[in-house]
Scaffold this motif. Structure first.
Motif, short mmCIF file in Angstrom:
data_model
loop_
_atom_site.label_atom_id
_atom_site.label_comp_id
_atom_site.label_asym_id
_atom_site.label_seq_id
_atom_site.Cartn_x
_atom_site.Cartn_y
_atom_site.Cartn_z
N THR A 193 33.70 56.94 91.84
CA THR A 193 34.55 58.08 91.52
C THR A 193 33.87 59.36 91.99
O THR A 193 32.64 59.48 91.92
CB THR A 193 34.78 58.21 90.00
N GLY A 194 34.66 60.29 92.48
CA GLY A 194 34.12 61.58 92.91
C GLY A 194 34.95 62.17 94.05
O GLY A 194 35.19 61.50 95.05
N GLU A 196 34.04 64.34 96.03
CA GLU A 196 33.19 64.65 97.19
C GLU A 196 32.93 63.44 98.08
O GLU A 196 32.31 63.57 99.15
CB GLU A 196 31.84 65.23 96.69
N ASP A 236 38.51 62.53 91.23
CA ASP A 236 38.24 62.85 89.82
C ASP A 236 39.52 63.22 89.05
O ASP A 236 39.52 64.17 88.27
CB ASP A 236 37.24 64.01 89.75
N GLY A 260 31.01 60.26 87.16
CA GLY A 260 31.99 60.75 86.20
C GLY A 260 31.79 60.36 84.75
O GLY A 260 32.73 60.43 83.96
N ASP A 267 33.84 65.13 84.93
CA ASP A 267 33.45 63.77 84.53
C ASP A 267 34.56 63.15 83.70
O ASP A 267 34.63 63.33 82.49
CB ASP A 267 32.11 63.82 83.77
MG MG Z 1 31.27 63.06 89.93
#
Ligand code: MG
Ligand code: AMP
Length: 418
Positions: A193-194, A196, A236, A260, A267
């Protein structure tokens, strides 16, 4: 009975030991088995007891190249001269019966002829045309592998629950067993997860990074023989995370995410999990890896690992792996821990148990030494890759001086020998 996941007293943050007690109390071996061929067995967990169908060796055999004889034919002193009556080759036995004063030329693995009870090695005799001279100091009843010496028919050879290694598979083959019942592999679905994160086939823009955690996780799962289902990368956003978690839980026994699980606004894994499943705890007093979620989504066990690449490695190794081994149906062996002299100082703040990556070596005098990998920040995966062990520092430790003895956990050994 006290619930290992919710200790009555003490701080809200669990120790690694408490977390493991909680997790191991929660997870059970997966059900189901399959019959597979021996060559597909390395790393699989045996789901039946194996009893020897035969005596091993099946016949009494010579363990050396030499001459088989009957010990009653040797003189008590002086050289004994025996006539060579024939040859017993491995796979082509001598079919006659030894008569008094005879011996048989014999090779390693060959059947011991009738009436013979001893083998003298070829280096210890003199051959004279069709006879051999056996010196008086020759030991009798020697150099023979007796029938059933290694295994008796009906003996328990391998126990249900054993993770099969190369020698186990060789033993099974030596018994003539071509296929066996193993437990089904747990299925593990995982995603990162993210916002970026970028997959490897795309160009990176400012502020983005490649999603490396899925590759580390794949390698860690593969090393213990898990069926790994890579579900890619998710941003996210609560909806996307919820959808991915539910999909993962439908197709697997275990769901693992990374990122997260901390306390920032971005998160989202913990709040989402709270709405669709149950969380058991989410803080362990270990470093790296303090924020870590464990719980359940429908029938699947859930591990929410932190995002930092080294934290993923360490929390998988210390927390997830024992749980997966239990789900595979094998026993979680005791850790291999060594004592080594630390060659540089270690700084540490008391409070959490720490796993500092390092290199374990032996000096030419056989002394174990360990060199910490410099900076221990949890984003620095290169130093993890360059390390072969963890220095394990207890929670109350405040570091070590150069020359101190520290506890070391080799990294590769448990992967290959449990
Ligand atoms: Mg993250
Ligand atoms: P988080 O736990 O989501 O706050 O992430 C902590 C740090 O790990 C951040 O610097 C993230 O960019 C980084 N990170 C999170 N997921 C990954 C991933 N899949 N691959 C590489 N780095 C990651």
């Amino acid at each position: 009975m006290t619930d290992p996941c919710h200790p009555q007293s003490g701080p809200k943050v669990l120790s690694l030991k408490q977390a493991l007690d909680c997790i191991l109390a929660h997870v059970a071996p997966v059900t189901g088995d399959e019959q597979i061929l021996l060559k597909d067995c390395p790393g699989r967990v045996l789901h039946q007891n194996i009893y020897s169908p035969v005596d091993i060796p099946q016949d009494s055999q010579s363990s050396m190249d030499g001459y088989a004889f009957n010990s009653a034919d040797l003189k008590t002193d002086g050289v004994s001269r025996l006539t060579i009556a024939g040859i017993s080759w491995a796979g082509r036995p001598y079919t006659g019966t030894l008569k008094t004063g005879e011996c048989v030329r014999i090779f390693t693995g060959a059947l011991i002829p009738d009436k013979a009870d001893s083998v003298v090695i070829q280096e210890n005799v003199l051959t004279r045309a069709k006879a051999v001279e056996i010196p008086s100091r020759t030991r009798v009843l020697d150099n023979i592998r007796l029938r059933g010496d290694e295994l008796r028919q009906g003996a328990l050879v391998l126990k249900k629950g054993k993770r099969l290694g190369p020698a186990d598979i060789g033993v099974l083959a030596s018994l003539g067993i071509a296929d066996i019942k193993v437990r089904r592999k747990p299925r593990v679905a995982f995603f990162s997860t993210g916002d970026e994160l970028v997959p490897l086939d795309r160009q990176i823009q400012a502020g983005q990074i490649y999603d490396s955690n899925r590759y580390t996780l794949y390698g860690l799962l593969d090393a213990i023989g898990i069926e790994a289902l890579d579900l890619g990368t998710v941003g996210d956003q609560d909806n996307a995370i919820a959808e991915a978690l539910l999909e993962a839980s439908r197709i697997s026994d275990v769901v693992i995410t990374s990122g997260g699980v901390s306390v920032g606004e971005a998160d989202r894994v913990k709040p989402v999990l709270e709405s669709i499943g149950q969380i058991e705890f989410w803080k362990i007093a270990m470093k790296p890896g303090k924020p870590l979620a464990f719980g359940q989504i429908d029938n699947a066990v859930f591990f929410g690992l932190p995002g930092n690449p080294v934290s993923v490695f360490v929390t998988f190794y210390q927390v997830v792996r024992p749980a997966l081994l239990r789900m595979m149906g094998t026993t979680v062996g005791k850790k291999v821990l060594l004592q080594a002299r630390c060659v540089s100082a270690i700084t540490k703040v008391p409070g959490r148990q720490e796993f500092q990556r390092a290199t374990l070596e032996w000096t030419e005098h056989g002394e174990a030494t360990v060199l910490p990998a410099g900076k221990q920040q949890s984003h620095n995966l290169s130093t993890m890759a360059a390390s072969n062990c963890f220095i394990v520092l207890p929670a109350d430790s405040d570091g070590a001086e150069a020359g101190d003895t520290v506890e070391v956990e080799p990294i590769d050994v448990p992967f290959h020998f449990n």
